[in-house]
Enzyme design. Sequence first.
Site, mmCIF file in Angstrom:
data_model
loop_
_atom_site.group_PDB
_atom_site.id
_atom_site.type_symbol
_atom_site.label_atom_id
_atom_site.label_comp_id
_atom_site.label_asym_id
_atom_site.label_seq_id
_atom_site.Cartn_x
_atom_site.Cartn_y
_atom_site.Cartn_z
ATOM 1 N N THR A 180 0.807 -1.219 0.000
ATOM 2 C CA THR A 180 0.000 0.000 0.000
ATOM 3 C C THR A 180 0.843 1.273 0.000
ATOM 4 O O THR A 180 0.377 2.328 -0.405
ATOM 5 C CB THR A 180 -0.989 -0.080 1.189
ATOM 6 O OG1 THR A 180 -1.871 -1.169 0.919
ATOM 7 C CG2 THR A 180 -1.773 1.190 1.410
ATOM 8 N N VAL A 203 1.442 -12.355 12.720
ATOM 9 C CA VAL A 203 0.782 -13.628 13.000
ATOM 10 C C VAL A 203 1.717 -14.754 12.580
ATOM 11 O O VAL A 203 2.187 -14.790 11.435
ATOM 12 C CB VAL A 203 -0.569 -13.708 12.247
ATOM 13 C CG1 VAL A 203 -1.201 -15.081 12.407
ATOM 14 C CG2 VAL A 203 -1.502 -12.607 12.741
ATOM 15 N N SER A 238 -3.158 -4.664 -8.505
ATOM 16 C CA SER A 238 -3.871 -3.501 -9.017
ATOM 17 C C SER A 238 -5.185 -3.986 -9.623
ATOM 18 O O SER A 238 -5.198 -5.053 -10.246
ATOM 19 C CB SER A 238 -3.012 -2.821 -10.086
ATOM 20 O OG SER A 238 -3.670 -1.693 -10.570
ATOM 21 N N LYS A 276 -0.584 -2.434 -16.770
ATOM 22 C CA LYS A 276 -1.153 -1.314 -17.503
ATOM 23 C C LYS A 276 -0.053 -0.502 -18.173
ATOM 24 O O LYS A 276 -0.323 0.514 -18.780
ATOM 25 C CB LYS A 276 -1.976 -0.470 -16.543
ATOM 26 C CG LYS A 276 -3.118 -1.298 -15.938
ATOM 27 C CD LYS A 276 -3.892 -0.541 -14.895
ATOM 28 C CE LYS A 276 -4.965 -1.426 -14.283
ATOM 29 N NZ LYS A 276 -4.429 -2.455 -13.387
ATOM 30 N N HIS A 279 -8.477 3.243 -10.538
ATOM 31 C CA HIS A 279 -8.792 2.901 -11.933
ATOM 32 C C HIS A 279 -10.296 2.810 -12.164
ATOM 33 O O HIS A 279 -11.032 2.343 -11.289
ATOM 34 C CB HIS A 279 -8.163 1.549 -12.282
ATOM 35 C CG HIS A 279 -6.668 1.571 -12.257
ATOM 36 N ND1 HIS A 279 -5.923 2.042 -13.296
ATOM 37 C CD2 HIS A 279 -5.787 1.194 -11.301
ATOM 38 C CE1 HIS A 279 -4.634 1.954 -12.992
ATOM 39 N NE2 HIS A 279 -4.531 1.445 -11.787
HETATM 40 C C1 LIG Z 1 4.555 -0.598 -8.426
HETATM 41 C C2 LIG Z 1 3.109 -0.756 -8.087
HETATM 42 C C3 LIG Z 1 2.164 0.139 -8.583
HETATM 43 C C4 LIG Z 1 0.812 -0.018 -8.272
HETATM 44 N N1 LIG Z 1 -0.075 0.925 -8.717
HETATM 45 C C5 LIG Z 1 -1.372 0.823 -8.356
HETATM 46 C C6 LIG Z 1 -2.290 1.823 -8.729
HETATM 47 O O1 LIG Z 1 -1.940 2.841 -9.321
HETATM 48 N N2 LIG Z 1 -3.584 1.642 -8.377
HETATM 49 C C7 LIG Z 1 -4.016 0.545 -7.686
HETATM 50 O O2 LIG Z 1 -5.192 0.414 -7.415
HETATM 51 N N3 LIG Z 1 -3.147 -0.404 -7.293
HETATM 52 C C8 LIG Z 1 -1.846 -0.283 -7.602
HETATM 53 N N4 LIG Z 1 -0.963 -1.231 -7.173
HETATM 54 C C9 LIG Z 1 -1.469 -2.366 -6.410
HETATM 55 C C10 LIG Z 1 -1.727 -2.007 -4.945
HETATM 56 O O3 LIG Z 1 -0.531 -1.569 -4.342
HETATM 57 C C11 LIG Z 1 -2.276 -3.242 -4.212
HETATM 58 O O4 LIG Z 1 -3.445 -3.663 -4.880
HETATM 59 C C12 LIG Z 1 -2.646 -2.961 -2.768
HETATM 60 O O5 LIG Z 1 -1.716 -2.170 -2.102
HETATM 61 C C13 LIG Z 1 -2.807 -4.290 -2.026
HETATM 62 O O6 LIG Z 1 -3.169 -4.004 -0.714
HETATM 63 P P1 LIG Z 1 -3.199 -5.141 0.387
HETATM 64 O O7 LIG Z 1 -3.829 -4.524 1.595
HETATM 65 O O8 LIG Z 1 -3.773 -6.389 -0.150
HETATM 66 O O9 LIG Z 1 -1.658 -5.472 0.657
HETATM 67 P P2 LIG Z 1 -0.584 -4.749 1.606
HETATM 68 O O10 LIG Z 1 -0.628 -3.288 1.499
HETATM 69 O O11 LIG Z 1 0.720 -5.414 1.355
HETATM 70 O O12 LIG Z 1 -1.096 -5.114 3.052
HETATM 71 C C14 LIG Z 1 -0.924 -6.391 3.611
HETATM 72 C C15 LIG Z 1 -0.481 -6.198 5.038
HETATM 73 O O13 LIG Z 1 -0.454 -7.454 5.701
HETATM 74 C C16 LIG Z 1 0.623 -7.454 6.603
HETATM 75 N N5 LIG Z 1 0.979 -8.839 6.913
HETATM 76 C C17 LIG Z 1 1.527 -9.764 6.105
HETATM 77 N N6 LIG Z 1 1.724 -10.923 6.762
HETATM 78 C C18 LIG Z 1 1.264 -10.719 8.031
HETATM 79 C C19 LIG Z 1 1.219 -11.536 9.191
HETATM 80 N N7 LIG Z 1 1.675 -12.799 9.183
HETATM 81 N N8 LIG Z 1 0.702 -10.998 10.327
HETATM 82 C C20 LIG Z 1 0.251 -9.707 10.362
HETATM 83 N N9 LIG Z 1 0.288 -8.898 9.269
HETATM 84 C C21 LIG Z 1 0.783 -9.406 8.129
HETATM 85 C C22 LIG Z 1 1.717 -6.723 5.840
HETATM 86 O O14 LIG Z 1 2.726 -6.242 6.698
HETATM 87 C C23 LIG Z 1 0.931 -5.629 5.136
HETATM 88 O O15 LIG Z 1 0.910 -4.415 5.849
HETATM 89 C C24 LIG Z 1 0.391 -1.105 -7.470
HETATM 90 C C25 LIG Z 1 1.335 -1.971 -6.935
HETATM 91 C C26 LIG Z 1 2.687 -1.803 -7.233
HETATM 92 C C27 LIG Z 1 3.695 -2.718 -6.632
#
Ligand SMILES: Cc1cc2nc3c(=O)[nH]c(=O)nc-3n(C[C@H](O)[C@H](O)[C@H](O)COP(=O)(O)OP(=O)(O)OC[C@H]3O[C@@H](n4cnc5c(N)ncnc54)[C@H](O)[C@@H]3O)c2cc1C
Length: 489
Positions: free
Chosen positions: A46, A177, A344, A254, A54
């Site tokens: 994040t 966890v 994404s 994209k 998007h």
């Molecule tokens: C270069 C790049 C560009 C992108 N551009 C876009 C964009 O423009 N628009 C868009 O919509 N998306 C974009 N994305 C995608 C977007 O970043 C993700 O879809 C989104 O951040 C995913 O969120 P999440 O909460 O699933 O994951 P995360 O943000 O990774 O959150 C998961 C959390 O779980 C925690 N965690 C993991 N294991 C454990 C455990 N065992 N115990 C406790 N906590 C744990 C981690 O520490 C983390 O904080 C992009 C991604 C990248 C890499």
Amino acid sequence: MGKMQEFDVIVIGGGIVGTAIARELSRFKLRTALLEANVDIGAASTKGNGGVTHSGYDPKQGTLKSKINVKGTLMIPKLSKELGFKFINSGTMTLGFEDSDLSVLQKLYKNGLANGVPGIKLIGRDEILKIDKKANPKATMALHAPTAGVVDPFEFAIALAENASENGVEFFRSQKVIGIEKEKNHFVVKTQNNSYKTNYIVNAAGVYGSEVANMVGIYDYEVKPRYGEILVIDKAIGFQLSSVFFPVPGNHTKGVAVIPTPDGNIIVGSTARMTEDKEDVSVTREGISELLKGAKLLVPDIDERYLIREFAGLRPVAINNNDDFVIAASKEVKGFINAIGIQSPGVGAAPAIAEYVMDILSNEGLELKEKEDFNPYRTAIVDFSEANDQEKSKLIKENLMYGNVICRCECVTEAEIVQAIHRPVGATTVDGVKRRVRAGMGRCQGGFCQPKVVSILARELRIPLEAVLLENKNSNIVIGKLKHQEVKG
Ligand SMILES: Cc1cc2nc3c(=O)[nH]c(=O)nc-3n(C[C@H](O)[C@H](O)[C@H](O)COP(=O)(O)OP(=O)(O)OC[C@H]3O[C@@H](n4cnc5c(N)ncnc54)[C@H](O)[C@@H]3O)c2cc1C
């Protein structure tokens, strides 16, 4: 050892997905907790993304992703007003240059119509330049998607978390966890130093989604990271963009986009390659070159002399899943819900993912009774740099700390930093302060203000300077005193 804390629902992971789910759960009369492995929320995928919400013309028609993307993005404007995070409804333009691009754009347009994306249009050169004169004039056509926009993804996650916390969700950070035991009617979730009892678990652990699912014996999905790099261009470049620009997309991404941020920078991102390493976010020279080349194709005035930062992030991809999100209750393990593989467009989709998870929880037998006193509103920290002179002097009269500018590049005052530390789910690290109030985000990237931020953190948290972290465990900045001097904030 104290009594084990008990919850109705535990969300594992405090990224955009977990915080959106926590905020949605906070509407209901439930005991809810969020466990985050890192020192702060929003510090994994994040924090390292483009922040584009998007419109939804891209995901394959019929996928869960396509439905959730379109719906979530349409929820963002209202949420941004409720939660006080910045959202710019810039729209996106996907530019085509050659005849072969036209058929791709037409296919995307049809897919967008089928997905129910409002307002999309194929437009020609004149209209492109009318929307943004910085577009490459060699572009002959574009797919324009007016519902899309841009947010600061970590500001969005922090706003969701603060509001969830104010509505009763308990946040436990630095709680990785490491094991989950399924007892008859509940789970015991174990971290390094605590155990928590809960009836339901929502797995929102990003790239570690499959590791967490494996803890209860679910091996249906494997989540792997797709690495991507991003460049930040200084505001000193002297122009801002009115639209996000994309090229005609590749198979899985994209492509390299040029993106205006809500804070007035331009970012360029991103590269894309699958990797096995779930931690490595170092940047590469080749990545920077690829990004600059891609950016200049869309906006020729992008100039590398204004590059102030490069960073990389990891997209959580559920492999062998038709490129789709995995948001479902486990059939085998009652009470365990996955919200994983959220690559994404996870940012814009997050509010709709959260609503979808509520439906799943309800179908799984969780009673969702609305709280009478749920407060959907959060007030953001007043941005001193955006206040007019009259407002500025009023703020300084009320609180002298507004008169002490700590970050000169972004004009961030001591008062804002102190608030960032003391708000719900507040900042405890230098990067936590940066993501909440932008101290260190400007041209000098913290060269000037970092020592001052460190001493304010130490003072406000009542910890020694040596204990202040940049971001994660063991990222201490100060290792000892050189002379016996006090460092003043
Ligand atoms: C270069 C790049 C560009 C992108 N551009 C876009 C964009 O423009 N628009 C868009 O919509 N998306 C974009 N994305 C995608 C977007 O970043 C993700 O879809 C989104 O951040 C995913 O969120 P999440 O909460 O699933 O994951 P995360 O943000 O990774 O959150 C998961 C959390 O779980 C925690 N965690 C993991 N294991 C454990 C455990 N065992 N115990 C406790 N906590 C744990 C981690 O520490 C983390 O904080 C992009 C991604 C990248 C890499």
